[in-house]
Design an enzyme around this catalytic site. Structure first.
Site, PDB file in Angstrom:
ATOM      1  N   GLY A   9      -1.350   0.651   2.727  1.00  0.00           N
ATOM      2  CA  GLY A   9      -1.715   0.381   4.123  1.00  0.00           C
ATOM      3  C   GLY A   9      -0.471  -0.187   4.800  1.00  0.00           C
ATOM      4  O   GLY A   9       0.034  -1.238   4.387  1.00  0.00           O
ATOM      5  N   ALA A  10       0.030   0.554   5.788  1.00  0.00           N
ATOM      6  CA  ALA A  10       1.268   0.105   6.471  1.00  0.00           C
ATOM      7  C   ALA A  10       0.973  -0.162   7.934  1.00  0.00           C
ATOM      8  O   ALA A  10       1.784   0.101   8.808  1.00  0.00           O
ATOM      9  CB  ALA A  10       2.353   1.169   6.316  1.00  0.00           C
ATOM     10  N   GLY A  14      -0.016  -4.664   6.803  1.00  0.00           N
ATOM     11  CA  GLY A  14       0.965  -4.127   5.846  1.00  0.00           C
ATOM     12  C   GLY A  14       2.394  -4.401   6.307  1.00  0.00           C
ATOM     13  O   GLY A  14       3.235  -4.860   5.523  1.00  0.00           O
ATOM     14  N   ILE A 118      -7.415  -6.830   0.852  1.00  0.00           N
ATOM     15  CA  ILE A 118      -7.613  -7.496   2.150  1.00  0.00           C
ATOM     16  C   ILE A 118      -8.605  -6.707   3.011  1.00  0.00           C
ATOM     17  O   ILE A 118      -9.237  -7.253   3.916  1.00  0.00           O
ATOM     18  CB  ILE A 118      -6.264  -7.642   2.916  1.00  0.00           C
ATOM     19  CG1 ILE A 118      -5.234  -8.397   2.076  1.00  0.00           C
ATOM     20  CG2 ILE A 118      -6.469  -8.341   4.253  1.00  0.00           C
ATOM     21  CD1 ILE A 118      -3.925  -8.716   2.804  1.00  0.00           C
ATOM     22  N   ASN A 120     -11.601  -5.083   4.791  1.00  0.00           N
ATOM     23  CA  ASN A 120     -12.965  -5.584   5.017  1.00  0.00           C
ATOM     24  C   ASN A 120     -14.016  -4.475   4.938  1.00  0.00           C
ATOM     25  O   ASN A 120     -13.678  -3.320   5.121  1.00  0.00           O
ATOM     26  CB  ASN A 120     -13.029  -6.208   6.418  1.00  0.00           C
ATOM     27  CG  ASN A 120     -12.579  -7.655   6.393  1.00  0.00           C
ATOM     28  OD1 ASN A 120     -12.992  -8.408   5.534  1.00  0.00           O
ATOM     29  ND2 ASN A 120     -11.729  -8.024   7.334  1.00  0.00           N
ATOM     30  N   HIS A 175     -16.648 -13.739   2.996  1.00  0.00           N
ATOM     31  CA  HIS A 175     -15.780 -13.723   4.177  1.00  0.00           C
ATOM     32  C   HIS A 175     -16.605 -13.120   5.306  1.00  0.00           C
ATOM     33  O   HIS A 175     -16.627 -11.928   5.505  1.00  0.00           O
ATOM     34  CB  HIS A 175     -14.566 -12.847   3.866  1.00  0.00           C
ATOM     35  CG  HIS A 175     -13.526 -12.845   4.939  1.00  0.00           C
ATOM     36  ND1 HIS A 175     -13.085 -13.986   5.564  1.00  0.00           N
ATOM     37  CD2 HIS A 175     -12.819 -11.829   5.479  1.00  0.00           C
ATOM     38  CE1 HIS A 175     -12.143 -13.660   6.435  1.00  0.00           C
ATOM     39  NE2 HIS A 175     -11.969 -12.364   6.413  1.00  0.00           N
TER      40      HIS A 175
HETATM   41  N1  APR Z   1      -4.730   5.628   2.233  1.00  0.00           N
HETATM   42  C1  APR Z   1      -3.705   4.862   2.682  1.00  0.00           C
HETATM   43  N2  APR Z   1      -3.710   4.267   3.887  1.00  0.00           N
HETATM   44  C2  APR Z   1      -4.769   4.454   4.684  1.00  0.00           C
HETATM   45  C3  APR Z   1      -5.883   5.231   4.292  1.00  0.00           C
HETATM   46  C4  APR Z   1      -5.824   5.847   2.993  1.00  0.00           C
HETATM   47  N3  APR Z   1      -6.817   6.610   2.533  1.00  0.00           N
HETATM   48  N4  APR Z   1      -6.788   5.221   5.284  1.00  0.00           N
HETATM   49  C5  APR Z   1      -6.281   4.463   6.283  1.00  0.00           C
HETATM   50  N5  APR Z   1      -5.065   3.999   5.920  1.00  0.00           N
HETATM   51  C6  APR Z   1      -4.140   3.164   6.692  1.00  0.00           C
HETATM   52  C7  APR Z   1      -4.044   3.543   8.169  1.00  0.00           C
HETATM   53  O1  APR Z   1      -3.250   4.699   8.358  1.00  0.00           O
HETATM   54  C8  APR Z   1      -3.431   2.281   8.775  1.00  0.00           C
HETATM   55  O2  APR Z   1      -2.006   2.376   8.886  1.00  0.00           O
HETATM   56  O3  APR Z   1      -4.549   1.812   6.722  1.00  0.00           O
HETATM   57  C9  APR Z   1      -3.799   1.173   7.756  1.00  0.00           C
HETATM   58  C10 APR Z   1      -4.646   0.065   8.372  1.00  0.00           C
HETATM   59  O4  APR Z   1      -3.856  -0.579   9.306  1.00  0.00           O
HETATM   60  P1  APR Z   1      -4.414  -1.209  10.658  1.00  0.00           P
HETATM   61  O5  APR Z   1      -5.353  -0.259  11.298  1.00  0.00           O
HETATM   62  O6  APR Z   1      -3.252  -1.717  11.444  1.00  0.00           O
HETATM   63  O7  APR Z   1      -5.312  -2.425  10.144  1.00  0.00           O
HETATM   64  P2  APR Z   1      -4.858  -3.886   9.680  1.00  0.00           P
HETATM   65  O8  APR Z   1      -4.902  -4.809  10.838  1.00  0.00           O
HETATM   66  O9  APR Z   1      -3.609  -3.801   8.891  1.00  0.00           O
HETATM   67  O10 APR Z   1      -6.107  -4.269   8.760  1.00  0.00           O
HETATM   68  C11 APR Z   1      -6.410  -3.548   7.589  1.00  0.00           C
HETATM   69  O11 APR Z   1      -7.548  -5.411   6.578  1.00  0.00           O
HETATM   70  O12 APR Z   1      -8.288  -7.474   7.398  1.00  0.00           O
HETATM   71  C12 APR Z   1      -8.638  -6.144   7.099  1.00  0.00           C
HETATM   72  O13 APR Z   1     -10.387  -5.732   8.693  1.00  0.00           O
HETATM   73  C13 APR Z   1      -9.066  -5.398   8.326  1.00  0.00           C
HETATM   74  O14 APR Z   1     -10.057  -3.618   7.056  1.00  0.00           O
HETATM   75  C14 APR Z   1      -8.934  -3.981   7.857  1.00  0.00           C
HETATM   76  C15 APR Z   1      -7.686  -4.041   6.952  1.00  0.00           C
END
Ligand code: APR
Length: 317
Positions: A9-10, A14, A118, A120, A175
């Site tokens: 997750g970037a 990330g 992390i 949710n 949480h």
């Molecule tokens: N494989 C890899 N990455 C993925 C996949 C997958 N199958 N599906 C989604 N992603 C990536 C998205 O492309 C996105 O870049 O996960 C990333 C999530 O990033 P954000 O939308 O910016 O979310 P973020 O604020 O980082 O939170 C991520 O953590 O606290 C929790 O509720 C929050 O569930 C959420 C997670």
């Protein structure tokens, strides 16, 4: 040899994790995400900041899960974040499937890593992650308690107008809205908050308001930002856990840990204080709860159980 941290997750969290790892020179970093351009762009941007911040971590990005290989720590944020008006639980359907996939990749490439979830709804997702990765339960944990406690600590430091360094507090349970902030154990330089109430530093009513604000900590930020959920404090919280593992600090950190009879709960991930050291979760710290606290904690466990069962069903479909 340098340690390696893989970030699955970037997105917002990330990217912040990668930045903190670099600034602290904790490890080399690989960002893995389906949005490959995002991983490569962020990695390059962060790597360029190293020439100003003078750190020596290598930071790379890829969509290929093969890059999990040799990771000492994996931090998972892949999935959807909530929008205003949504609860964390609304994410269960989409995120269960994503987390199951991520777990299978971890199983394939780095089954001995220490893995922090992390994504949710946290307590349910960490359970899916552990099952699909087949990691030992002490090597797979969820980040929530450090964050919830950080919020409580911050609000208390403002209430008492004292340095955040002198405030200690922690939160039990899931949480979500059912979390249990343990005010009895919150202290300022060793002075318990109930004593500060009797010394008239604050009132019971104010503390209750702070507890409510802590419960709603993520929601408040979500409503303010509208298009994003919190990411700075969540990232810092997971880094504290990763650092305690990598440096064998044996810090007591509240996190979603697998309970095997502790607190009379078996086979469930729930937020409890735990010692994190070189073997992962080395010990769950059991506290004697008072009747009212026990009631709240049991209620939280019930909520976590229902959601975890739902997530398990969804991935079997
Ligand atoms: N494989 C890899 N990455 C993925 C996949 C997958 N199958 N599906 C989604 N992603 C990536 C998205 O492309 C996105 O870049 O996960 C990333 C999530 O990033 P954000 O939308 O910016 O979310 P973020 O604020 O980082 O939170 C991520 O953590 O606290 C929790 O509720 C929050 O569930 C959420 C997670």
């Amino acid at each position: 040899m340098r340690k390696k941290i893989a970030l699955v997750g970037a997105g917002n969290i990330g990217g912040t994790l990668a930045h903190l790892i670099g600034l602290k020179e904790l490890a080399d970093v690989v960002l893995i995400d389906i949005a490959e351009g995002m991983t490569k762009g962020k990695a390059l941007d962060l790597a360029q900041s190293s020439s100003i911040e003078s750190f020596n971590s290598n930071i790379n990005g890829s969509k290929n899960f093969k890059n999990l290989k040799d990771a000492d720590v994996v931090i998972v944020t892949a999935g959807f974040q909530r929008r205003p008006g949504m609860t964390r639980d609304d994410l269960v359907e989409k995120n269960s499937i994503i987390i199951q996939k991520v777990g299978k990749e971890i199983r394939k490439y780095c089954s001995r890593a220490f893995v922090i979830c992390i994504t949710n709804p946290l307590d349910a997702m960490v359970s899916i992650l552990q099952k699909s990765s087949n990691l030992k339960t002490n090597m797979c944990v969820g980040m929530a308690g450090v964050l919830d406690s950080a919020r409580l600590k911050y609000f208390l430091s403002k209430e008492f107008n004292v340095s955040i360094e002198d405030v200690s507090a922690f939160v039990l349970g899931g949480h979500g809205d059912s979390m249990v902030p343990l005010v009895r154990y919150a202290t300022v330089s060793g002075i318990p908050v109930p004593e500060l109430i009797s010394l008239k530093w604050t009132t019971k009513k104010r503390i209750n308001e702070i507890v409510d604000r802590t419960r709603d900590g993520g929601g408040e930020i979500n409503r303010l930002m509208q298009t994003s959920s919190a990411f700075y404090a969540p990232a810092s919280s997971a880094i504290a856990m990763a650092e305690s593992y990598l440096k064998d600090q044996r810090r007591i950190l509240p996190c979603a840990a697998y309970l095997n009879g502790e607190y009379n709960v078996r086979g469930l991930y729930v937020g409890v204080p735990a010692i994190i050291g070189k073997k992962g979760v080395e010990k769950v710290v059991e506290l004697k709860l008072k009747a009212e606290e026990k009631k709240l904690f049991n209620n939280s466990i019930k909520t976590v159980k229902t959601l975890t069962n739902l997530a398990q069903k969804l991935i079997k479909k």
